[in-house]
Design a protein around this motif. Sequence first.
Motif, PDB file in Angstrom:
ATOM      1  N   ALA A  71      78.860  51.124  17.911  1.00  0.00           N
ATOM      2  CA  ALA A  71      77.699  51.745  17.429  1.00  0.00           C
ATOM      3  C   ALA A  71      76.884  50.577  16.949  1.00  0.00           C
ATOM      4  O   ALA A  71      75.408  50.652  17.228  1.00  0.00           O
ATOM      5  CB  ALA A  71      77.941  52.413  16.138  1.00  0.00           C
ATOM      6  N   VAL A  72      77.253  49.500  16.287  1.00  0.00           N
ATOM      7  CA  VAL A  72      76.457  48.429  15.743  1.00  0.00           C
ATOM      8  C   VAL A  72      75.881  47.768  16.790  1.00  0.00           C
ATOM      9  O   VAL A  72      74.607  47.123  16.722  1.00  0.00           O
ATOM     10  CB  VAL A  72      77.217  47.643  14.743  1.00  0.00           C
ATOM     11  CG1 VAL A  72      78.060  48.355  13.508  1.00  0.00           C
ATOM     12  CG2 VAL A  72      78.417  46.781  15.489  1.00  0.00           C
ATOM     13  N   ASN A  73      76.269  47.624  18.012  1.00  0.00           N
ATOM     14  CA  ASN A  73      75.893  46.930  19.217  1.00  0.00           C
ATOM     15  C   ASN A  73      74.445  47.300  19.518  1.00  0.00           C
ATOM     16  O   ASN A  73      73.758  46.781  20.215  1.00  0.00           O
ATOM     17  CB  ASN A  73      76.808  47.094  20.216  1.00  0.00           C
ATOM     18  CG  ASN A  73      76.491  46.012  21.371  1.00  0.00           C
ATOM     19  OD1 ASN A  73      76.269  44.610  21.087  1.00  0.00           O
ATOM     20  ND2 ASN A  73      76.377  46.484  22.725  1.00  0.00           N
ATOM     21  N   GLY A  74      74.481  48.581  19.358  1.00  0.00           N
ATOM     22  CA  GLY A  74      73.054  49.314  19.419  1.00  0.00           C
ATOM     23  C   GLY A  74      71.953  49.056  18.677  1.00  0.00           C
ATOM     24  O   GLY A  74      70.976  49.652  18.756  1.00  0.00           O
ATOM     25  N   MET A  75      72.270  48.465  17.320  1.00  0.00           N
ATOM     26  CA  MET A  75      71.425  48.116  16.414  1.00  0.00           C
ATOM     27  C   MET A  75      70.505  46.765  16.545  1.00  0.00           C
ATOM     28  O   MET A  75      71.119  45.805  16.552  1.00  0.00           O
ATOM     29  CB  MET A  75      72.042  48.357  14.908  1.00  0.00           C
ATOM     30  CG  MET A  75      72.540  49.349  14.530  1.00  0.00           C
ATOM     31  SD  MET A  75      73.468  49.258  12.893  1.00  0.00           S
ATOM     32  CE  MET A  75      74.294  50.792  12.739  1.00  0.00           C
ATOM     33  N   ASN A  76      69.505  46.917  16.341  1.00  0.00           N
ATOM     34  CA  ASN A  76      68.639  45.590  16.539  1.00  0.00           C
ATOM     35  C   ASN A  76      68.805  44.674  15.445  1.00  0.00           C
ATOM     36  O   ASN A  76      68.636  43.342  15.428  1.00  0.00           O
ATOM     37  CB  ASN A  76      66.959  45.956  16.649  1.00  0.00           C
ATOM     38  CG  ASN A  76      66.633  46.761  17.897  1.00  0.00           C
ATOM     39  OD1 ASN A  76      67.380  46.394  18.839  1.00  0.00           O
ATOM     40  ND2 ASN A  76      65.570  47.432  17.826  1.00  0.00           N
ATOM     41  N   GLN A  77      69.077  45.428  14.220  1.00  0.00           N
ATOM     42  CA  GLN A  77      69.563  44.347  13.026  1.00  0.00           C
ATOM     43  C   GLN A  77      70.457  43.575  13.278  1.00  0.00           C
ATOM     44  O   GLN A  77      70.401  42.314  12.910  1.00  0.00           O
ATOM     45  CB  GLN A  77      69.567  45.426  11.849  1.00  0.00           C
ATOM     46  CG  GLN A  77      68.615  46.190  11.535  1.00  0.00           C
ATOM     47  CD  GLN A  77      68.753  47.667  12.154  1.00  0.00           C
ATOM     48  OE1 GLN A  77      68.896  47.891  13.182  1.00  0.00           O
ATOM     49  NE2 GLN A  77      68.164  48.794  11.186  1.00  0.00           N
ATOM     50  N   TYR A  78      71.569  44.226  13.942  1.00  0.00           N
ATOM     51  CA  TYR A  78      72.691  43.423  14.115  1.00  0.00           C
ATOM     52  C   TYR A  78      72.468  42.382  15.292  1.00  0.00           C
ATOM     53  O   TYR A  78      72.797  41.168  15.126  1.00  0.00           O
ATOM     54  CB  TYR A  78      73.809  44.330  14.610  1.00  0.00           C
ATOM     55  CG  TYR A  78      75.071  43.752  15.362  1.00  0.00           C
ATOM     56  CD1 TYR A  78      76.039  43.087  14.733  1.00  0.00           C
ATOM     57  CD2 TYR A  78      74.764  43.801  16.768  1.00  0.00           C
ATOM     58  CE1 TYR A  78      77.208  42.565  15.522  1.00  0.00           C
ATOM     59  CE2 TYR A  78      76.030  43.316  17.799  1.00  0.00           C
ATOM     60  CZ  TYR A  78      77.034  42.678  16.949  1.00  0.00           C
ATOM     61  OH  TYR A  78      78.151  42.163  17.806  1.00  0.00           O
ATOM     62  N   LEU A  79      71.876  42.754  16.400  1.00  0.00           N
ATOM     63  CA  LEU A  79      71.561  41.770  17.255  1.00  0.00           C
ATOM     64  C   LEU A  79      70.591  40.714  17.078  1.00  0.00           C
ATOM     65  O   LEU A  79      70.688  39.473  17.341  1.00  0.00           O
ATOM     66  CB  LEU A  79      70.746  42.528  18.592  1.00  0.00           C
ATOM     67  CG  LEU A  79      71.273  43.791  19.258  1.00  0.00           C
ATOM     68  CD1 LEU A  79      70.522  44.508  20.038  1.00  0.00           C
ATOM     69  CD2 LEU A  79      72.909  43.175  19.826  1.00  0.00           C
TER      70      LEU A  79
END
Length: 562
Positions: free
Chosen positions: A89-97
Motif C-alpha cells: 500500500a505505501v509503495n503506491g504512495m508518492n509521499q513514501y517514494l
Amino acid sequence: MSSAKESTGPSSSSSDEKHDAKHHHVVPTVVAEKEGAKLMEVKNADLAVALTSTQLDPLSRASIQLYLILVVAFMGSMSNGFDGQVMGAVNGMNQYLDYFGISGADAGGGVGTATALIFGIVSVIDRSIVGVLLAGPLTDGKFGRRGGMFIGATIILIGAITITTALDKPYLLGGRFVLGLGVSITATACPSYVVEMAPPQWRGRLTGLFNTFYYAGSMLCTGISIATARLSTTTSWRAPLAIQIVPAGILVSFVWFLPESPRWYVSAGKVDKAAEVLAKYHGNGDVNAPLVQLELKEFEESIKLDASDKRWWDYSELVNTSNARYRTLMMLMMGFFGQWSGNGLGYFLTVLFKNAGVESQERRLVLNFVNTIVSAIGASIGTSLCDTLGRRTMWFWGTFASASTLIIVTVCTALFGQNSANPDGANAAIAFIFLFGFVFSFAYTPLQALVPTECLANNTRAKGMAMYSLAVSCAGLVGNYAGPIALQNIGWKYYIVYVCWDIFECTMIWFFAVETRGRTLEELNEIFESPNPVKASLAKKKIAVVEKGGQVEVMHVENEIV
C-alpha cells in the motif's frame, strides 16, 4: 480388517471400560440395513465412532471460550497480513517514494532495485536463515507454543515501531529485518497452536479461519492508506505502518492466559494437563469421552519422548524416513506454490493497475483496497467449504482457476492497458485481477495454514513450520526481488511466468498431493507409510453405526473401499 465397539451406557463396569475400543465384525450391507444401522463412508472408523459418541455444541460456553482463545492466536495471522500488504500500500504512495528517494512514481509504485531490496533480500535473510534457526526451537522449547507466540509478537512490536519511525532507507531496512523475524516465529507457533487446539471435526474450518485473519490485517492497512494518502506529510505512510502494532500487542497481552497445546503437554510428559484441556474443549467436560480417550491414546503412541523436538539443533526427522520425506514434500509444495501461483504480484498491485490504464494514485489505492475485500470474501468462503470439498480438490482447482484468470489478465493488459482507447478492455483486466484474488484466496488462504500443519508429524511440527517459513521466504525472493525489476523491464509479460508455473503446479498437485480431511493428525501416519500415499488418502471405508440399549456399535460393511 478391524472396527470398534463403543460402550456408552450403564452396562459398563467402569468409566475406562465404557470407552474401550473393541474389535468389530464385517457384515454384508443387507444385514446392516436390516438391523437399522446408519451407513456411512468414512476414512477413519475409530474417529467416526468417537465423533458419533461425542457431539460438541458449537454455542456452548466451552466452545465460545475456545473461539476466543483461538482469536488471540489469530493475531499472528493478522500481523502477517499487515506485513504482507502494508508495504504494498505505501509503495503506491508518492509521499513514501519521494521521502526515501525511490524510483517508480511514474510506474504507479516503487519498482527497481531499491524496492526489490526492501521487499525481498531483507525478508529472505531474516526469515530464511535466522528465522529457521530460532522459530522451531522457540516453539518446541520449555515455554511451549505460547512461548513462541509471545517472543515472536514482541519482536514484531519492536520492528513495527522501528519502521514507523524510520528516517532513512537503512533505518527502514533494519525495521523490516526485525519485523520479518518476528513474523517468522509467529508463523511457526500460531498455526501449530491452532491446529493442535482445534477439535478434529472442526479442524479444517478453524485452522483455515486462522489464515483468513490475514485479510483482516490487509483490509485495515489498505483501507487506512486510502485516507492517509491524501496527507502531504510523512503521516501518510507512517500511520499504516504503525497499525501493525495492534495485533502484536493483543497477542503479547493475552497469550499467557491461554491454555497450552495438549499435544505439547503430552510431549513434555504432562499427560494429566493434556487430558484436562482435551476434556474441556473436545469432550464436553468428560475426560472419559471417546474422542478424548482416542486423542490421548494417539498422542502417546505418536509422540516420542526422545525425539528430535527435544534437541533444538536436530532437524533430521524431517528427512530420515520415506514417511518424513513425503510429509516434507507436501509442506514444501505448499510453501513454494503458495507464493508462486501469481499472488506475488499482489505486492505490486498499484503497478498492475497502472499497467491496466489507471492513472490516479487515489484510484489505484482504492482498487487495492477493493481487491483486498474481494480476496477476503474468497478466503472466507473457502474456509467454510474446506471440510466439505477436501484439501486436494480445492488445491488443484484453485490453482487451475488462478492460471485461467491470469491468462485473461495478461491478454487484456497487453491489448488494452497501454492506452486509453478501450476503457472497457482495461476494466476487464482489472476485473480479472479481482477474480484472481478471489479464486486464489478461496483455495490457498485456508490451505496455507492447513496443509503444512496437518501433514507434519507432532515431533517435527514446530521445526517443520520453521522450514515452511524458509520455503515461503525463498519463494518470496522471486516475487519480491525479481518482481519489481521484471515489472520495470518487461511489464505485463512477467505475468506469463506465473501462468506457466501454475500449470506445472497443477500437475504436481494431481500426482502427489494427499487428502488429509476426515482423519486425526496422528492417523495420517498410515497414509504417509503407504506405498501410494495419494491412493491411500482417497480410500474410504463403509461402516454401519448401530445404537442399541445405550451402546454404539460400529461394523465394517462389505465392500470396504468405495
